[in-house]
Design a protein around this motif. Structure first.
Motif, mmCIF file in Angstrom:
data_model
loop_
_atom_site.group_PDB
_atom_site.id
_atom_site.type_symbol
_atom_site.label_atom_id
_atom_site.label_comp_id
_atom_site.label_asym_id
_atom_site.label_seq_id
_atom_site.Cartn_x
_atom_site.Cartn_y
_atom_site.Cartn_z
ATOM 1 N N ARG A 39 0.834 -1.216 0.000
ATOM 2 C CA ARG A 39 0.000 0.000 0.000
ATOM 3 C C ARG A 39 0.861 1.254 0.000
ATOM 4 O O ARG A 39 0.507 2.267 -0.610
ATOM 5 N N LEU A 40 2.001 1.208 0.693
ATOM 6 C CA LEU A 40 2.895 2.371 0.705
ATOM 7 C C LEU A 40 3.522 2.604 -0.666
ATOM 8 O O LEU A 40 3.704 3.752 -1.072
ATOM 9 N N VAL A 41 3.827 1.536 -1.389
ATOM 10 C CA VAL A 41 4.330 1.694 -2.762
ATOM 11 C C VAL A 41 3.302 2.449 -3.598
ATOM 12 O O VAL A 41 3.633 3.382 -4.330
ATOM 13 N N ALA A 42 2.048 2.053 -3.478
ATOM 14 C CA ALA A 42 0.986 2.685 -4.266
ATOM 15 C C ALA A 42 0.818 4.162 -3.883
ATOM 16 O O ALA A 42 0.447 4.975 -4.733
ATOM 17 N N ALA A 43 1.096 4.509 -2.629
ATOM 18 C CA ALA A 43 0.927 5.893 -2.167
ATOM 19 C C ALA A 43 2.149 6.759 -2.443
ATOM 20 O O ALA A 43 2.058 7.988 -2.419
ATOM 21 N N ALA A 44 3.301 6.145 -2.710
ATOM 22 C CA ALA A 44 4.548 6.894 -2.919
ATOM 23 C C ALA A 44 4.546 7.598 -4.275
ATOM 24 O O ALA A 44 3.993 7.105 -5.253
ATOM 25 N N ALA A 45 5.197 8.745 -4.296
ATOM 26 C CA ALA A 45 5.408 9.486 -5.541
ATOM 27 C C ALA A 45 6.666 8.943 -6.224
ATOM 28 O O ALA A 45 7.501 8.311 -5.567
ATOM 29 N N PRO A 46 6.825 9.173 -7.526
ATOM 30 C CA PRO A 46 8.059 8.741 -8.189
ATOM 31 C C PRO A 46 9.283 9.303 -7.459
ATOM 32 O O PRO A 46 9.322 10.476 -7.092
ATOM 33 N N GLY A 47 10.262 8.437 -7.209
ATOM 34 C CA GLY A 47 11.485 8.844 -6.536
ATOM 35 C C GLY A 47 11.373 8.868 -5.019
ATOM 36 O O GLY A 47 12.310 9.253 -4.334
ATOM 37 N N GLN A 48 10.259 8.425 -4.481
ATOM 38 C CA GLN A 48 10.022 8.508 -3.041
ATOM 39 C C GLN A 48 10.070 7.116 -2.411
ATOM 40 O O GLN A 48 9.623 6.141 -3.001
ATOM 41 N N ILE A 49 10.610 7.060 -1.183
ATOM 42 C CA ILE A 49 10.609 5.844 -0.381
ATOM 43 C C ILE A 49 9.753 6.126 0.841
ATOM 44 O O ILE A 49 10.087 6.994 1.648
ATOM 45 N N LEU A 50 8.635 5.416 0.977
ATOM 46 C CA LEU A 50 7.791 5.553 2.158
ATOM 47 C C LEU A 50 8.022 4.359 3.072
ATOM 48 O O LEU A 50 7.988 3.209 2.631
ATOM 49 N N SER A 51 8.257 4.646 4.332
ATOM 50 C CA SER A 51 8.522 3.630 5.333
ATOM 51 C C SER A 51 7.396 3.577 6.347
ATOM 52 O O SER A 51 6.841 4.612 6.723
ATOM 53 N N SER A 52 7.113 2.382 6.835
ATOM 54 C CA SER A 52 6.163 2.243 7.938
ATOM 55 C C SER A 52 6.801 2.805 9.205
ATOM 56 O O SER A 52 8.035 2.905 9.316
ATOM 57 N N ALA A 53 5.977 3.166 10.165
ATOM 58 C CA ALA A 53 6.479 3.662 11.446
ATOM 59 C C ALA A 53 7.309 2.582 12.138
ATOM 60 O O ALA A 53 8.335 2.890 12.766
ATOM 61 N N GLU A 54 6.906 1.318 11.999
ATOM 62 C CA GLU A 54 7.630 0.219 12.634
ATOM 63 C C GLU A 54 9.062 0.110 12.111
ATOM 64 O O GLU A 54 9.986 -0.138 12.871
ATOM 65 N N LEU A 55 9.240 0.300 10.810
ATOM 66 C CA LEU A 55 10.590 0.252 10.252
ATOM 67 C C LEU A 55 11.379 1.490 10.659
ATOM 68 O O LEU A 55 12.538 1.394 11.046
ATOM 69 N N TYR A 56 10.753 2.642 10.591
ATOM 70 C CA TYR A 56 11.445 3.882 10.940
ATOM 71 C C TYR A 56 11.992 3.827 12.369
ATOM 72 O O TYR A 56 13.085 4.320 12.638
ATOM 73 N N GLU A 57 11.260 3.193 13.282
ATOM 74 C CA GLU A 57 11.727 3.054 14.668
ATOM 75 C C GLU A 57 13.018 2.242 14.756
ATOM 76 O O GLU A 57 13.772 2.374 15.716
ATOM 77 N N GLN A 58 13.299 1.410 13.750
ATOM 78 C CA GLN A 58 14.508 0.592 13.728
ATOM 79 C C GLN A 58 15.688 1.318 13.077
ATOM 80 O O GLN A 58 16.779 0.758 12.983
ATOM 81 N N LEU A 59 15.474 2.559 12.639
ATOM 82 C CA LEU A 59 16.504 3.333 11.930
ATOM 83 C C LEU A 59 16.879 4.586 12.721
ATOM 84 O O LEU A 59 16.664 5.708 12.251
ATOM 85 N N PRO A 60 17.461 4.441 13.913
ATOM 86 C CA PRO A 60 17.751 5.632 14.722
ATOM 87 C C PRO A 60 18.684 6.590 13.981
ATOM 88 O O PRO A 60 19.680 6.177 13.397
ATOM 89 N N GLY A 61 18.307 7.854 13.999
ATOM 90 C CA GLY A 61 19.131 8.885 13.371
ATOM 91 C C GLY A 61 18.950 9.030 11.872
ATOM 92 O O GLY A 61 19.543 9.907 11.261
ATOM 93 N N TRP A 62 18.160 8.172 11.253
ATOM 94 C CA TRP A 62 17.953 8.254 9.800
ATOM 95 C C TRP A 62 17.099 9.484 9.503
ATOM 96 O O TRP A 62 16.044 9.669 10.099
ATOM 97 N N PRO A 63 17.532 10.336 8.572
ATOM 98 C CA PRO A 63 16.723 11.518 8.248
ATOM 99 C C PRO A 63 15.447 11.120 7.511
ATOM 100 O O PRO A 63 15.491 10.395 6.524
ATOM 101 N N ALA A 64 14.340 11.561 8.021
ATOM 102 C CA ALA A 64 13.049 11.232 7.419
ATOM 103 C C ALA A 64 12.043 12.310 7.786
ATOM 104 O O ALA A 64 12.223 13.040 8.760
ATOM 105 N N VAL A 65 11.001 12.391 6.995
ATOM 106 C CA VAL A 65 9.936 13.356 7.238
ATOM 107 C C VAL A 65 8.630 12.591 7.414
ATOM 108 O O VAL A 65 8.231 11.816 6.534
ATOM 109 N N ALA A 66 7.976 12.799 8.555
ATOM 110 C CA ALA A 66 6.680 12.173 8.786
ATOM 111 C C ALA A 66 5.671 12.750 7.807
ATOM 112 O O ALA A 66 5.632 13.959 7.569
ATOM 113 N N GLN A 67 4.865 11.881 7.221
ATOM 114 C CA GLN A 67 3.834 12.293 6.278
ATOM 115 C C GLN A 67 2.510 12.467 7.012
ATOM 116 O O GLN A 67 2.328 11.968 8.116
#
Length: 89
Positions: A39-67
């Motif tokens: 579902r996140l693939v379908a919602a992503a714009a070209p060139g965009q990587i959308l991550s679930s909150a669960e994955l983002y929690e496993q990436l401490p310090g990774w730059p990301a913007v909450a949608q």
């Protein structure tokens, strides 16, 4: 996401990433994380990587913007996703 051959061919790559338990059977994968990633693939714009909150929690310090919360098919409540990659524009 930014492979030279994809750019040469004009392929608009986008990605959705989930995290959690899955079931693998004969090369197919099942589970909430798989459904969310699709579902996140379908919602992503070209060139965009959308991550679930669960994955983002496993990436401490990774730059990301909450949608803004996304209403995704198959999910009762809005889903928080994080933009891990730029959207072309």
């Amino acid at each position: 996401m930014d492979h030279p051959r994809a750019r040469e061919e004009g392929i608009q790559v986008r990605a959705g990433l989930g995290y959690g338990e899955i079931l693998a059977i004969s090369g197919d994968y099942f589970g909430n994380a798989v459904n969310l990633a699709a579902r996140l693939v379908a919602a992503a714009a070209p060139g965009q990587i959308l991550s679930s909150a669960e994955l983002y929690e496993q990436l401490p310090g990774w730059p990301a913007v909450a949608q803004e919360p996304l209403q995704l098919k198959g999910f009762d409540a809005p889903v928080i996703a994080y933009n891990l990659g730029r959207a072309e524009g």
